[in-house]
Design a protein around this motif. Structure first.
Motif, PDB file in Angstrom:
ATOM      1  N   ASP A   7      33.709  49.541  42.288  1.00  0.00           N
ATOM      2  CA  ASP A   7      33.233  50.783  41.678  1.00  0.00           C
ATOM      3  C   ASP A   7      33.428  50.741  40.165  1.00  0.00           C
ATOM      4  N   ARG A   8      32.389  51.156  39.455  1.00  0.00           N
ATOM      5  CA  ARG A   8      32.370  50.967  38.004  1.00  0.00           C
ATOM      6  C   ARG A   8      33.578  51.591  37.304  1.00  0.00           C
ATOM      7  N   GLU A   9      33.960  52.792  37.720  1.00  0.00           N
ATOM      8  CA  GLU A   9      35.105  53.436  37.074  1.00  0.00           C
ATOM      9  C   GLU A   9      36.422  52.761  37.485  1.00  0.00           C
ATOM     10  N   ALA A  10      36.531  52.428  38.775  1.00  0.00           N
ATOM     11  CA  ALA A  10      37.765  51.800  39.254  1.00  0.00           C
ATOM     12  C   ALA A  10      37.944  50.419  38.625  1.00  0.00           C
ATOM     13  N   TYR A  11      36.832  49.769  38.375  1.00  0.00           N
ATOM     14  CA  TYR A  11      36.863  48.427  37.784  1.00  0.00           C
ATOM     15  C   TYR A  11      37.612  48.422  36.454  1.00  0.00           C
ATOM     16  N   LYS A  12      37.421  49.518  35.701  1.00  0.00           N
ATOM     17  CA  LYS A  12      38.011  49.575  34.364  1.00  0.00           C
ATOM     18  C   LYS A  12      39.532  49.516  34.406  1.00  0.00           C
ATOM     19  N   THR A  13      40.127  49.992  35.485  1.00  0.00           N
ATOM     20  CA  THR A  13      41.578  49.894  35.578  1.00  0.00           C
ATOM     21  C   THR A  13      42.004  48.672  36.379  1.00  0.00           C
ATOM     22  N   GLN A  14      41.160  48.258  37.323  1.00  0.00           N
ATOM     23  CA  GLN A  14      41.560  47.125  38.156  1.00  0.00           C
ATOM     24  C   GLN A  14      41.494  45.798  37.418  1.00  0.00           C
ATOM     25  N   ILE A  15      40.640  45.740  36.402  1.00  0.00           N
ATOM     26  CA  ILE A  15      40.441  44.446  35.732  1.00  0.00           C
ATOM     27  C   ILE A  15      41.768  43.880  35.234  1.00  0.00           C
ATOM     28  N   ARG A  16      42.663  44.778  34.813  1.00  0.00           N
ATOM     29  CA  ARG A  16      43.951  44.296  34.299  1.00  0.00           C
ATOM     30  C   ARG A  16      44.731  43.555  35.382  1.00  0.00           C
ATOM     31  N   ASN A  17      44.651  44.065  36.595  1.00  0.00           N
ATOM     32  CA  ASN A  17      45.385  43.424  37.678  1.00  0.00           C
ATOM     33  C   ASN A  17      44.746  42.119  38.099  1.00  0.00           C
ATOM     34  N   PHE A  18      43.423  42.161  38.301  1.00  0.00           N
ATOM     35  CA  PHE A  18      42.857  40.934  38.868  1.00  0.00           C
ATOM     36  C   PHE A  18      42.762  39.804  37.849  1.00  0.00           C
ATOM     37  N   LEU A  19      42.715  40.135  36.569  1.00  0.00           N
ATOM     38  CA  LEU A  19      42.687  39.042  35.594  1.00  0.00           C
ATOM     39  C   LEU A  19      44.007  38.278  35.593  1.00  0.00           C
ATOM     40  N   THR A  20      45.092  38.983  35.855  1.00  0.00           N
ATOM     41  CA  THR A  20      46.381  38.293  35.846  1.00  0.00           C
ATOM     42  C   THR A  20      46.729  37.726  37.214  1.00  0.00           C
ATOM     43  N   ALA A  21      46.467  38.497  38.271  1.00  0.00           N
ATOM     44  CA  ALA A  21      47.001  38.097  39.569  1.00  0.00           C
ATOM     45  C   ALA A  21      46.014  37.304  40.413  1.00  0.00           C
ATOM     46  N   ASN A  22      44.765  37.728  40.441  1.00  0.00           N
ATOM     47  CA  ASN A  22      43.850  37.186  41.436  1.00  0.00           C
ATOM     48  C   ASN A  22      42.499  36.988  40.759  1.00  0.00           C
ATOM     49  N   ALA A  23      42.477  36.100  39.785  1.00  0.00           N
ATOM     50  CA  ALA A  23      41.326  36.027  38.909  1.00  0.00           C
ATOM     51  C   ALA A  23      40.103  35.471  39.624  1.00  0.00           C
ATOM     52  N   PRO A  24      38.948  36.129  39.422  1.00  0.00           N
ATOM     53  CA  PRO A  24      37.693  35.541  39.894  1.00  0.00           C
ATOM     54  C   PRO A  24      37.267  34.444  38.913  1.00  0.00           C
ATOM     55  N   ASP A  25      36.141  33.806  39.169  1.00  0.00           N
ATOM     56  CA  ASP A  25      35.654  32.781  38.247  1.00  0.00           C
ATOM     57  C   ASP A  25      34.768  33.380  37.167  1.00  0.00           C
ATOM     58  N   VAL A  26      34.140  34.520  37.531  1.00  0.00           N
ATOM     59  CA  VAL A  26      33.311  35.217  36.559  1.00  0.00           C
ATOM     60  C   VAL A  26      33.508  36.710  36.774  1.00  0.00           C
ATOM     61  N   ALA A  27      33.577  37.470  35.677  1.00  0.00           N
ATOM     62  CA  ALA A  27      33.737  38.914  35.809  1.00  0.00           C
ATOM     63  C   ALA A  27      32.888  39.615  34.763  1.00  0.00           C
ATOM     64  N   THR A  28      32.390  40.803  35.103  1.00  0.00           N
ATOM     65  CA  THR A  28      31.634  41.586  34.126  1.00  0.00           C
ATOM     66  C   THR A  28      32.592  42.386  33.251  1.00  0.00           C
ATOM     67  N   TRP A  29      32.166  42.661  32.038  1.00  0.00           N
ATOM     68  CA  TRP A  29      32.943  43.548  31.159  1.00  0.00           C
ATOM     69  C   TRP A  29      32.067  43.989  30.004  1.00  0.00           C
ATOM     70  N   TYR A  30      32.686  44.483  28.923  1.00  0.00           N
ATOM     71  CA  TYR A  30      31.923  45.000  27.797  1.00  0.00           C
ATOM     72  C   TYR A  30      32.288  44.248  26.517  1.00  0.00           C
ATOM     73  N   ALA A  31      31.376  44.344  25.559  1.00  0.00           N
ATOM     74  CA  ALA A  31      31.554  43.588  24.320  1.00  0.00           C
ATOM     75  C   ALA A  31      32.508  44.299  23.354  1.00  0.00           C
ATOM     76  N   ALA A  32      32.686  43.688  22.209  1.00  0.00           N
ATOM     77  CA  ALA A  32      33.413  44.245  21.055  1.00  0.00           C
ATOM     78  C   ALA A  32      34.879  44.533  21.366  1.00  0.00           C
ATOM     79  N   ASN A  33      35.398  45.616  20.778  1.00  0.00           N
ATOM     80  CA  ASN A  33      36.829  45.889  20.887  1.00  0.00           C
ATOM     81  C   ASN A  33      37.272  46.103  22.318  1.00  0.00           C
ATOM     82  N   ARG A  34      36.334  46.435  23.179  1.00  0.00           N
ATOM     83  CA  ARG A  34      36.691  46.721  24.564  1.00  0.00           C
ATOM     84  C   ARG A  34      37.257  45.470  25.250  1.00  0.00           C
ATOM     85  N   MET A  35      36.889  44.285  24.765  1.00  0.00           N
ATOM     86  CA  MET A  35      37.423  43.072  25.389  1.00  0.00           C
ATOM     87  C   MET A  35      38.654  42.544  24.655  1.00  0.00           C
ATOM     88  N   ARG A  36      38.990  43.194  23.540  1.00  0.00           N
ATOM     89  CA  ARG A  36      40.082  42.670  22.721  1.00  0.00           C
ATOM     90  C   ARG A  36      41.427  42.543  23.455  1.00  0.00           C
TER      91      ARG A  36
END
Lengths: 420, 329
Positions: free
Chosen positions: A68-97
């Motif tokens: 879910d698009r809204e849930a993704y915004k908070t979950q990304i922090r967990n899955f990037l560290t713990a259970n990383a996929p090979d490719v993930a969607t996100w947003y450009a600029a400061n949002r990825m900083r």
């Protein structure tokens, strides 16, 4: 989902074989993709695109997870560290900083060195660059602007405004006819951020706007006050719908559909629900946000959605191939057409679908945005500042008299947030 | 011996201890040869600990350890991803200057006070429903219904009810000539509006507690009271309510806890808005640490510590009053 993917893949095998013959087919292993495209139409598009990719690389075991698009915004922090996929969607600029700085996104500058990407995606290179390196590839972006009820404009004898005086004159006539000029739902704050982006970029220009959002300019400066003074003219006229703080952006749509409000400053994604609600293309039209200060060049908001490779990914070779695939002109053409995402392709070689809003948006961004292209308030500013500031913007829209208090609060937040 | 005798376990335990202390191999005096292993000697004292062990381990791991972690994290600046940086009491200093924190704290107090209204309301409904008429079970279940449905659904229902344009509330107000109120968009009404939504299920909960409590009321005492001429409110105040004390205590505990962890309703109904006026501490903590724009784990932890200290006051009071009660027996 697997079987569905396979079916789609099989069905599209012939098409894909024609378009993708240049790609190597020797990739194998597990390949996990996390997507935030949870709305039905984008989801179908993404699954179809991944199906095509699967056909090109039959040995790859692709596993797609749509969050879910809204849930993704908070979950990304967990899955990037713990259970990383090979490719993930996100947003450009400061949002990825935050993720770049934490070393969670893979540096993909090597991809940006390849001519296919370097030449064709140059327009968004800046938004993908942090510390001189690139951290992902864009797959779509969309224009912001004023979507309005053409039939009501015709009824009142109004035409598309081009400057601030015309905008206000139009608005006055609309109010006199018993309607509101603009619908907005500021419950989730960011819609107010969109208004501020435009008010500030039109009043003080793109460069000042960026200085402000990156902490180099003061919130208590005269420039910012001027922006709010302009904005306040509309608020004092009663241009915005009442009680907007109680509505989400979707909940604000019915006001426009029913004709209680005539316009909506929004991203192009608002077109689909407006059409679904029964507005035809004869009733609905688009114009670029008007010029306010003739001395500054027009600049636009055009948020870019992106694909990234997490540093903890296991199949980075396949991930790079996937990014090349997503960035390619053909793919970007069809995933962004009116039947799919309904947005603008980033690749310069792609073609824009025949859709009145996409065509107008594309023309506006490519020819009439000399000042620059911003991502969006909450993508250009650091997350923390964006949150505090957008809350202040919402408060301002409801209680414009609190402006001094709001600005001093934001100035204090600026002192705290940008000090590192 | 002990297990078969009518003495309580405690006394039995004491007896055994006494025997063990005296150094006499009391248990194995007859029949089998002496088994002097450590386990054999300490069986009685170890068994309760063994039974408690899973609970204690879980409690340590899931309650005590996180509390410790929150405390230590509140002295760091950490975005949840990179390296944590020790900043001393900086987070607390920030809290001191943070208007949003005081707003949340104030709302927490409003919640605490207003939420207690669920207790008399629950008692009233319970008294009302504590009668035998046809279909009383149906009425009871209808009153209990809001407690069964999810808080998220309660929140949504009330959001629609309050909707300034299409909501039932303003429809009714309009019927009696009162101009529409945007309950959830007005900073003065919003917290009360959410609390009313929260009281709906909470009252049902208190009602159930009192209904079970009323079953245990001693009819003889009521009879005796009646003979002495007690009626109505005097009967309620002097005879019924004192007997409902255990139910009141539990109702008080769950209501206080419910008020302090009010989160889901706020999240569903207003998302903390308008401009943060309906936030409470738990929601603010979530926002700064875990939400879409939140990257301040240390700051969130310091809010959690403050919330914990507030809760601790109540927890200490509850434990103390339970202890007093145990002692009085």
């Amino acid at each position: 989902m697997h079987t569905m993917l396979k079916m789609t893949a099989a069905a599209l095998a012939i098409v894909a074989a024609n378009t993708g013959s240049t790609f190597a087919a020797d990739l194998s292993g597990d390949f996990k993709i996390f997507l935030d495209t949870s709305n039905p139409a984008p989801r179908a598009t993404m699954e179809k695109m991944i199906g095509d990719f699967q056909t090109l690389h039959p040995d790859l075991k692709i596993e797609t997870t749509v969050i879910d698009r809204e849930a993704y915004k908070t979950q990304i922090r967990n899955f990037l560290t713990a259970n990383a996929p090979d490719v993930a969607t996100w947003y450009a600029a400061n949002r990825m900083r935050p993720y770049v700085e934490a070393g969670l996104f893979e540096d993909v500058s090597d991809l940006w060195a390849e001519p296919a990407i370097a030449d064709n995606l140059a327009s968004t290179k800046g938004a993908m660059t942090i510390d001189g390196k690139q951290w992902g590839v864009p797959y779509t972006y969309y224009q912001w602007g004023v979507y309005y009820r053409k039939d009501i404009f015709d009824e009142l004898g109004l035409s598309e405004p081009t400057n601030w005086e015309e905008e206000k004159a139009n608005c006055q006539k609309i109010i006199d006819s018993g309607r509101k000029c603009y619908t907005i739902g500021s419950k989730f704050l960011w819609t107010a951020g969109g208004w501020f982006d435009y008010m500030n970029m039109r009043t003080n220009g793109f460069d000042f706007h960026m200085d402000l959002l990156t902490g180099q300019a003061s919130w208590e400066s005269d420039e910012v006050r001027k922006t709010f003074a302009n904005w306040r003219e509309l608020i004092d006229m009663g241009a915005f719908i009442d009680n907007h703080a109680s509505y989400s952006w979707q909940e604000a749509l019915p006001f426009m559909v029913k004709g209680d409000a005539t316009a909506y400053l929004m991203g192009n994604f608002a077109v689909a629900p407006l059409r679904d609600a029964g507005l035809t293309d004869d009733q609905l039209d688009f114009y670029q946000f008007v010029e306010i200060n003739p001395d500054v060049e027009l600049a636009e908001d055009a948020p870019t959605d992106t694909f990234h490779i997490p540093s903890n990914a296991t199949n980075k070779e396949a991930a790079r191939e996937f990014l090349r695939y997503v960035a390619s002109a053909d793919v970007q053409t069809w995933i962004n057409d009116g039947k799919n995402l309904g947005q603008l392709p980033v690749n310069a070689q792609s073609s824009v679908d025949k859709d009145k809003f996409l065509e107008q948006g594309f023309e506006m961004l490519s020819t009439n945005s000399p000042g620059g292209v911003a991502q969006f308030f909450d993508r250009d500013a650091p997350a923390e500042m964006a949150k505090v500031a957008m809350e202040g913007l919402q408060e301002f829209m409801v209680k414009p008299d609190n402006l001094d208090k709001i600005l001093s609060r934001l100035e204090r937040a600026r002192g705290r947030i940008y000090k590192n | 011996m002990c297990p078969s005798s009518p003495v309580s376990i405690d006394t039995c335990y004491v007896k055994r201890q006494a025997m063990a202390d005296a150094g006499a191999p009391a248990v194995s005096q007859h029949n089998k040869p002496v088994k002097n292993s450590w386990w054999h000697n300490n069986q009685q004292s170890m068994t309760p600990w063994l039974f408690l062990a899973p609970g204690i381990l879980f409690f340590l791991f899931y309650v005590i350890f996180p509390i410790y972690q929150s405390f230590s994290l509140s002295f760091y600046s950490w975005d949840g991803l990179g390296e944590a940086e020790y900043v001393g009491a900086y987070n607390y200093e920030e809290l001191y200057w943070d208007d949003a924190f005081y707003t949340s704290l104030r709302n927490n107090l409003i919640w605490l006070v207003m939420y207690l209204f669920a207790i008399p309301a629950g008692l009233f409904i319970a008294l009302f429903l504590n009668q035998t008429v046809t279909g009383i079970r149906l009425y009871k279940s209808l009153f209990f219904f809001p407690f069964v449905i999810s808080q998220v659904v309660v929140g949504l229902v009330f959001t629609w009810f309050y909707d300034p344009t299409f909501g039932l509330l303003n429809y009714i107000l309009g019927g009696v000539g009162i101009p529409p109120i945007n309950v959830l968009g007005d900073e003065n009404f919003v917290t009360y509006g959410i609390i009313v939504a929260g009281l709906w299920p909470q009252t049902a909960y208190c009602m159930i507690l009192y209904l079970t409590g009323l079953n245990a009321v001693d009819p003889e005492q009521i009879e005796a009271g009646r003979l002495d001429g007690a009626k109505g409110l005097r009967m309620l105040w002097h005879i019924i309510i004192p007997q409902l004390r255990p139910a009141t205590f539990i109702a008080f505990v769950v209501t206080i806890i419910g008020a302090l962890r009010s989160f889901d309703l706020i999240s569903v109904m207003t998302n903390g808005g308008p401009y943060g006026e309906s936030r409470v501490l738990s929601f603010y903590m979530f926002e700064v640490a875990l939400s879409e724009y939140g990257f301040r784990m240390g700051y969130g932890a310091s809010i959690a510590v403050v919330l914990f200290l507030i809760m601790l006051v109540f927890i200490a009071y509850f434990l103390w009053s339970m202890y007093q009660e145990e002692k009085a027996r």
